[in-house]
Motif scaffolding. Structure first.
Motif, PDB file in Angstrom:
ATOM      1  N   TYR A 169      38.693  34.279  47.190  1.00 34.15           N
ATOM      2  CA  TYR A 169      39.917  35.063  47.202  1.00 34.15           C
ATOM      3  C   TYR A 169      39.636  36.532  46.902  1.00 34.15           C
ATOM      4  CZ  TYR A 169      44.739  36.372  46.134  1.00 34.15           C
ATOM      5  OH  TYR A 169      45.967  36.990  46.119  1.00 34.15           O
ATOM      6  N   ALA A 180      40.500  42.846  52.795  1.00 38.91           N
ATOM      7  CA  ALA A 180      41.816  43.171  53.351  1.00 38.91           C
ATOM      8  C   ALA A 180      42.224  44.594  53.015  1.00 38.91           C
ATOM      9  CB  ALA A 180      42.862  42.184  52.824  1.00 38.91           C
ATOM     10  N   LEU A 224      51.111  32.343  45.607  1.00 35.48           N
ATOM     11  CA  LEU A 224      50.338  32.973  46.674  1.00 35.48           C
ATOM     12  C   LEU A 224      50.917  32.666  48.047  1.00 35.48           C
ATOM     13  CD1 LEU A 224      46.671  32.307  45.449  1.00 35.48           C
ATOM     14  CD2 LEU A 224      48.003  34.393  45.210  1.00 35.48           C
ATOM     15  N   LYS A 265      46.170  39.096  54.380  1.00 34.43           N
ATOM     16  CA  LYS A 265      47.178  38.829  53.351  1.00 34.43           C
ATOM     17  C   LYS A 265      48.109  37.688  53.733  1.00 34.43           C
ATOM     18  CE  LYS A 265      46.060  42.070  50.388  1.00 34.43           C
ATOM     19  NZ  LYS A 265      45.561  41.740  49.037  1.00 34.43           N
ATOM     20  N   THR A 323      46.616  37.985  40.456  1.00 34.04           N
ATOM     21  CA  THR A 323      46.362  36.671  41.043  1.00 34.04           C
ATOM     22  C   THR A 323      44.881  36.336  41.088  1.00 34.04           C
ATOM     23  OG1 THR A 323      46.348  37.575  43.308  1.00 34.04           O
ATOM     24  CG2 THR A 323      48.458  36.815  42.442  1.00 34.04           C
ATOM     25  N   TYR A 324      43.997  37.349  41.050  1.00 30.22           N
ATOM     26  CA  TYR A 324      42.561  37.057  40.976  1.00 30.22           C
ATOM     27  C   TYR A 324      42.253  36.261  39.706  1.00 30.22           C
ATOM     28  CZ  TYR A 324      41.902  40.572  44.660  1.00 30.22           C
ATOM     29  OH  TYR A 324      41.947  41.274  45.843  1.00 30.22           O
ATOM     30  N   ASN A 333      37.810  38.270  49.931  1.00 31.91           N
ATOM     31  CA  ASN A 333      38.708  38.443  51.073  1.00 31.91           C
ATOM     32  C   ASN A 333      39.828  39.416  50.760  1.00 31.91           C
ATOM     33  OD1 ASN A 333      38.092  36.546  53.506  1.00 31.91           O
ATOM     34  ND2 ASN A 333      37.660  35.302  51.694  1.00 31.91           N
ATOM     35  N   GLY A 334      40.292  39.431  49.507  1.00 36.05           N
ATOM     36  CA  GLY A 334      41.284  40.418  49.109  1.00 36.05           C
ATOM     37  C   GLY A 334      40.736  41.827  49.182  1.00 36.05           C
ATOM     38  N   THR A 341      48.411  41.781  43.857  1.00 38.72           N
ATOM     39  CA  THR A 341      47.241  40.946  44.091  1.00 38.72           C
ATOM     40  C   THR A 341      46.323  40.834  42.877  1.00 38.72           C
ATOM     41  OG1 THR A 341      47.295  41.596  46.419  1.00 38.72           O
ATOM     42  CG2 THR A 341      45.281  40.553  45.630  1.00 38.72           C
ATOM     43  N   SER A 345      52.593  40.233  38.844  1.00 39.16           N
ATOM     44  CA  SER A 345      52.408  40.080  40.289  1.00 39.16           C
ATOM     45  C   SER A 345      53.743  40.153  41.018  1.00 39.16           C
ATOM     46  CB  SER A 345      51.713  38.747  40.587  1.00 39.16           C
ATOM     47  OG  SER A 345      51.521  38.581  41.976  1.00 39.16           O
ATOM     48  N   SER A 394      54.190  35.917  47.426  1.00 40.99           N
ATOM     49  CA  SER A 394      53.307  37.011  47.845  1.00 40.99           C
ATOM     50  C   SER A 394      53.323  37.210  49.358  1.00 40.99           C
ATOM     51  CB  SER A 394      51.874  36.739  47.367  1.00 40.99           C
ATOM     52  OG  SER A 394      51.807  36.727  45.962  1.00 40.99           O
ATOM     53  N   GLU A 401      48.127  46.021  45.614  1.00 39.32           N
ATOM     54  CA  GLU A 401      47.089  45.680  44.636  1.00 39.32           C
ATOM     55  C   GLU A 401      47.692  45.250  43.297  1.00 39.32           C
ATOM     56  OE1 GLU A 401      43.666  45.346  45.377  1.00 39.32           O
ATOM     57  OE2 GLU A 401      44.895  45.321  47.177  1.00 39.32           O
TER      58      GLU A 401
END
Length: 470
Positions: free
Chosen positions: A152, A159, A231, A206, A133-134, A155-156, A130, A106, A235, A127
């Motif tokens: 998350y 985005a 996060l 974000k 981080t999922y 919403n990611g 991101t 990440s 990030s 991405e």
């Protein structure tokens, strides 16, 4: 892109990818995992530091300039310190090396994001930052973390969907993805403005700006605090720099028309964030809503995009934020691990029970509040100065009022730690504090240095201002 910078990204990615494999094959200890990760961070840091030398490649996708070098070094150091603290907190978990590997990958995505000068590379970098981080949000695999992970993820996805829709409009108008080509081909057109709105909305998710902030506190509170530190700090700082490149390099033709929109979103974001933070009882949610408020402070500088000092404000707040918010969540994580302290009542008397950790936490809270000589103070000076220079004195005054208002909940935490009698009798994990004190102390020193020695950030902002035509 400088080949040394790309080497740093590849080293970090490969170390993160192979760390779980090495663990599965040889069952390495926590200490050895930390040593291998540290070696990867040090090599990456070395190559970023020398990224002003050597040839460049992939110039139509990434750029290496003073901004990417400065923020890249700070992100690497912050992520390195985070890695050490996370290893200490979850050292007994059998999946700790998988977690650290995800942190490193990440972070590599964050390094690419701050260099992106093409919407294709920007989306891929975002991405890459991101996607790991999922999984990280789900690390605890309890009910709260699963809820946080679902929120998350959706919403990611929303985005990146907004960003891609905006990019598709720009590509339809110009047939180009690179920022430089877009600047040459774009014209003042309603469709360009529409594309800009969708792209800014995607970035709004974000950075947890109002009204796209609603997922943030639930996710930061529901996941492992070490993951929340990544996060909310690293990030989001990288996302601020990515947004800065889009605004100043890709769509400057319509960006001035968004000045009032930025100002309005900034005003509401910092006000809502501070008001909701004051209403919380759980320290993690206080820090989460504080993160929302700080997104508003950064957007004040974006609203003042007509003046060059706005770039200094964005850079300084991004640099300071990467450390002070990451370190604040790591301090919370440490006190949670040792004492099980979650709520304000649990923090009573921790200044006496845990004097070093409490003192470090107080330093980070004071920086978030904007108290000199911390970096948080200088960053807010530049942010609000930019608003005044751009003729938005009302926004600067509102920011100052919000900043003063935010001191209430930061001091509330300090009051609980130092002026109240302890409510928790004994720690739940009585282990050595050395592994957590050293990284947090390093971050505290960096915040103080950044609050006094401003030349590196100011010089980088001047170089970038000249690059974009100020």
């Amino acid at each position: 892109m400088n080949i040394n910078f790309l080497t740093a990204v590849m080293l970090l990615t490969l170390t993160g990818a192979f760390l779980p494999v090495i663990n599965r094959l040889f069952r390495i200890s926590t200490l050895l995992g930390a040593v291998i990760s540290t070696f990867g961070y040090l090599l990456a840091l070395f190559f970023v530091l020398i990224s002003d030398q050597g040839r460049t490649i992939l110039n139509s996708f990434f750029t290496t300039d003073e901004v990417s070098r400065l923020i890249g070094v700070l992100i690497l150091v912050a992520s390195w310190m985070l890695m050490l603290v996370v290893y200490w907190i979850v050292q007994k978990d059998k999946f700790v090396n998988e977690l650290i590997g995800s942190v490193m990958i990440s972070t590599a995505g964050a390094l690419l994001l701050i260099c992106a000068n093409n919407f294709v590379s920007l989306t891929i970098a975002m991405e890459l930052m991101t996607m790991p981080t999922y999984l990280m949000v789900l690390f605890s695999f309890d009910e709260k973390s699963i809820e946080a992970g679902v929120k998350y993820f959706f919403n990611g996805a929303l985005a990146v969907g907004f960003i891609l829709f905006g990019v598709s409009i720009l590509y339809g108008l110009t047939g180009e993805f690179t920022f430089r080509a877009l600047v040459e081909n774009l014209f003042s057109d309603p469709l360009v403005a529409l594309a800009g709105i969708f792209i800014l909305a995607g970035f709004g998710f974000k950075i947890t700006a109002f009204p796209f902030h609603f997922w943030g506190p639930d996710v930061y509170d529901g996941t492992c605090p070490g993951v929340a530190a990544l996060l909310t700090g690293i990030s989001k700082s990288a996302a601020f720099i990515g947004l800065m490149r889009v605004v100043f390099e890709a769509i400057p033709v319509v960006a001035p028309h968004f000045s009032f929109i930025f100002a309005l979103i900034a005003a509401v974001t910092m006000t809502v964030g501070n008001l909701l933070a004051l209403a919380q009882k759980r320290v993690s949610r206080i820090l989460a809503y504080s993160s929302v408020a700080h997104a508003g402070y950064t957007l004040v500088a974006f609203a003042a995009l007509s003046v060059p000092v706005s770039i200094t404000g964005i850079l300084y707040h991004s640099a300071a934020y990467a450390f002070m918010k990451t370190a604040a969540f790591l301090s919370f994580a440490a006190l949670l691990y040792i004492w099980g302290a979650r709520t304000m009542d649990d923090y009573k008397g921790l200044g006496k029970r845990e004097p070093i950790l409490a003192a470090l936490f107080l330093i980070f809270l004071l920086s978030l509040a904007g108290v000199p000589p911390m970096a948080g103070f200088i960053s807010k000076v530049f942010v609000f100065t930019a608003a005044v220079d751009a003729g938005m004195t009302w926004l600067a005054l509102l920011g100052l009022l919000n900043s003063a208002f935010s001191v209430a909940y930061y001091i509330w935490i300090a009051k609980q730690m130092y002026l109240e009698e302890p409510t928790i009798e004994k720690p739940i994990n009585d282990t050595s504090r050395l592994w957590v004190v050293i990284p947090l102390a390093v971050m505290a020193v960096i915040l103080i240095v950044l609050g006094i020695y401003i030349n590196p950030v100011v010089d980088a902002s001047l170089h970038y201002a000249a690059k974009v035509g100020f």
